[in-house]
Design an enzyme around this catalytic site. Sequence first.
Site, mmCIF file in Angstrom:
data_model
loop_
_atom_site.group_PDB
_atom_site.id
_atom_site.type_symbol
_atom_site.label_atom_id
_atom_site.label_comp_id
_atom_site.label_asym_id
_atom_site.label_seq_id
_atom_site.Cartn_x
_atom_site.Cartn_y
_atom_site.Cartn_z
ATOM 1 C CB SER A 15 10.402 18.614 17.664
ATOM 2 O OG SER A 15 9.902 19.595 18.555
ATOM 3 C CG LEU A 17 3.966 22.811 13.817
ATOM 4 C CD1 LEU A 17 3.872 23.935 12.801
ATOM 5 C CD2 LEU A 17 2.673 22.699 14.599
ATOM 6 C CG ASP A 36 14.433 16.891 13.578
ATOM 7 O OD1 ASP A 36 15.402 17.582 13.964
ATOM 8 O OD2 ASP A 36 13.253 17.218 13.742
ATOM 9 C CG ASP A 56 21.655 20.842 8.431
ATOM 10 O OD1 ASP A 56 20.798 21.525 7.830
ATOM 11 O OD2 ASP A 56 22.481 21.339 9.216
ATOM 12 C CB VAL A 57 16.483 20.988 5.842
ATOM 13 C CG1 VAL A 57 15.476 20.004 6.398
ATOM 14 C CG2 VAL A 57 16.640 22.203 6.739
ATOM 15 C CB CYS A 83 7.636 20.574 9.917
ATOM 16 S SG CYS A 83 5.924 20.270 9.463
ATOM 17 C CB SER A 145 5.180 31.805 10.159
ATOM 18 O OG SER A 145 4.777 32.664 11.213
ATOM 19 C CE1 TYR A 158 10.065 31.278 12.073
ATOM 20 C CE2 TYR A 158 8.274 32.842 12.322
ATOM 21 C CZ TYR A 158 8.728 31.541 12.256
ATOM 22 O OH TYR A 158 7.828 30.502 12.377
ATOM 23 C CB THR A 193 5.390 23.367 18.862
ATOM 24 O OG1 THR A 193 6.117 24.588 18.648
ATOM 25 C CG2 THR A 193 4.224 23.289 17.906
HETATM 26 N N1 LIG Z 1 4.968 26.750 16.751
HETATM 27 C C1 LIG Z 1 4.452 27.809 16.170
HETATM 28 O O1 LIG Z 1 3.743 28.607 16.780
HETATM 29 C C2 LIG Z 1 4.712 28.076 14.701
HETATM 30 C C3 LIG Z 1 3.989 29.087 14.078
HETATM 31 C C4 LIG Z 1 4.193 29.357 12.731
HETATM 32 C C5 LIG Z 1 5.126 28.600 12.028
HETATM 33 N N2 LIG Z 1 5.829 27.628 12.655
HETATM 34 C C6 LIG Z 1 6.798 26.893 11.860
HETATM 35 O O2 LIG Z 1 6.506 25.519 11.922
HETATM 36 C C7 LIG Z 1 7.699 24.758 11.754
HETATM 37 C C8 LIG Z 1 7.809 23.758 12.881
HETATM 38 O O3 LIG Z 1 7.890 24.466 14.097
HETATM 39 P P1 LIG Z 1 7.654 23.770 15.503
HETATM 40 O O4 LIG Z 1 6.892 24.752 16.323
HETATM 41 O O5 LIG Z 1 7.146 22.404 15.320
HETATM 42 O O6 LIG Z 1 9.164 23.788 16.043
HETATM 43 P P2 LIG Z 1 10.022 22.691 16.797
HETATM 44 O O7 LIG Z 1 11.219 23.404 17.294
HETATM 45 O O8 LIG Z 1 9.179 21.912 17.748
HETATM 46 O O9 LIG Z 1 10.440 21.692 15.611
HETATM 47 C C9 LIG Z 1 11.314 22.077 14.594
HETATM 48 C C10 LIG Z 1 12.176 20.874 14.244
HETATM 49 O O10 LIG Z 1 13.028 21.271 13.159
HETATM 50 C C11 LIG Z 1 14.291 20.665 13.369
HETATM 51 N N3 LIG Z 1 15.329 21.386 12.649
HETATM 52 C C12 LIG Z 1 15.813 22.635 12.903
HETATM 53 N N4 LIG Z 1 16.809 22.921 12.061
HETATM 54 C C13 LIG Z 1 16.952 21.844 11.246
HETATM 55 C C14 LIG Z 1 17.825 21.539 10.167
HETATM 56 N N5 LIG Z 1 18.763 22.395 9.752
HETATM 57 N N6 LIG Z 1 17.698 20.329 9.554
HETATM 58 C C15 LIG Z 1 16.764 19.435 9.967
HETATM 59 N N7 LIG Z 1 15.911 19.673 10.994
HETATM 60 C C16 LIG Z 1 16.006 20.861 11.617
HETATM 61 C C17 LIG Z 1 14.488 20.737 14.885
HETATM 62 O O11 LIG Z 1 15.485 19.798 15.321
HETATM 63 C C18 LIG Z 1 13.094 20.417 15.395
HETATM 64 O O12 LIG Z 1 12.925 19.024 15.634
HETATM 65 C C19 LIG Z 1 8.843 25.780 11.703
HETATM 66 O O13 LIG Z 1 9.189 26.019 10.360
HETATM 67 C C20 LIG Z 1 8.224 27.016 12.329
HETATM 68 O O14 LIG Z 1 8.830 28.185 11.856
HETATM 69 C C21 LIG Z 1 5.649 27.332 13.978
#
Ligand SMILES: NC(=O)c1ccc[n+]([C@@H]2O[C@H](COP(=O)([O-])OP(=O)(O)OC[C@H]3O[C@@H](n4cnc5c(N)ncnc54)[C@H](O)[C@@H]3O)[C@@H](O)[C@H]2O)c1
Length: 252
Positions: A15, A17, A36, A56-57, A83, A145, A158, A193
Amino acid sequence: MQLENTAALVTGGASGLGAATAKALAEGGARVFALDLKEGIDKAPEVPGVTYVPADVTDPEQVGAAVATAAGSGVPLRTVVNCAGIGPSARILGRKGVHDLALYAKVIQINLVGTFNVLALASEAIAATEADENGQRGVIVNTASIAAYDGQVGQAAYASSKGGVVGLTLPAARDLAQYGIRVCTIAPGIVETPMLATVSEEFRASLAEGVPFPRRLARPEEYARLALAIVDHDYLNGETIRMDGALRMAPR
Ligand SMILES: NC(=O)c1ccc[n+]([C@@H]2O[C@H](COP(=O)([O-])OP(=O)(O)OC[C@H]3O[C@@H](n4cnc5c(N)ncnc54)[C@H](O)[C@@H]3O)[C@@H](O)[C@H]2O)c1
């Protein structure tokens, strides 16, 4: 560092990023393994050159197995992009009382401990590969972030987790330098996202209004492009790079 004939592991690769980065790495010639949760993978589209691996990470055994799959693919594991993450919001003292300690611990566990778990286990596999002609074996890109610096109301957990990822970056780069492994972190601003799917159009527009330039939210492909630029650029190491259009978050 070249991507052709190498393997890459992208966590959260189903999903947002992670998915954009997995696709870009595959287009760049890498054999990509997108790690994932199973429920995330079940909803993910098929992408040429990307193999999904459920894990699971936070689980060392599951991550160890996923790393072994990527490392055993026949080409050396060189790239890791972390990510996977979650971003729940809760105030330290809110209407419903004090911040749930279990929620705080869960955010740290997934965003920080999970990042470290993947970084550590993958670095062992990367260190076992033959170095390239520059003595380099691999690159690990983490995701923080801008909340690491400008955490807003409700972001105590967070922002703590992402501050931890920023703090991890330099010592990880120093620890892994002897193996020819670089470590950098990207600190995105607000990216369009699924993590943002729950907010209204109106709120989304107000978020975009706050970005100096470009006056819009970032695109996942822009994160992917920066991750690939870090992989490509051998002299980037131990640094956290903001990708935020000069946005500085207000308290709320
Ligand atoms: N979207 C934003 O605006 C933004 C901004 C700053 C930072 N981020 C960071 O970027 C990263 C990606 O975010 P995104 O927006 O793509 O989110 P998203 O929810 O689209 O994707 C995150 C993915 O991580 C997976 N995930 C969650 N917990 C997990 C685990 N325990 N083991 C394995 N996979 C797991 C989810 O299933 C999901 O597919 C995150 O770390 C988020 O904090 C996002």
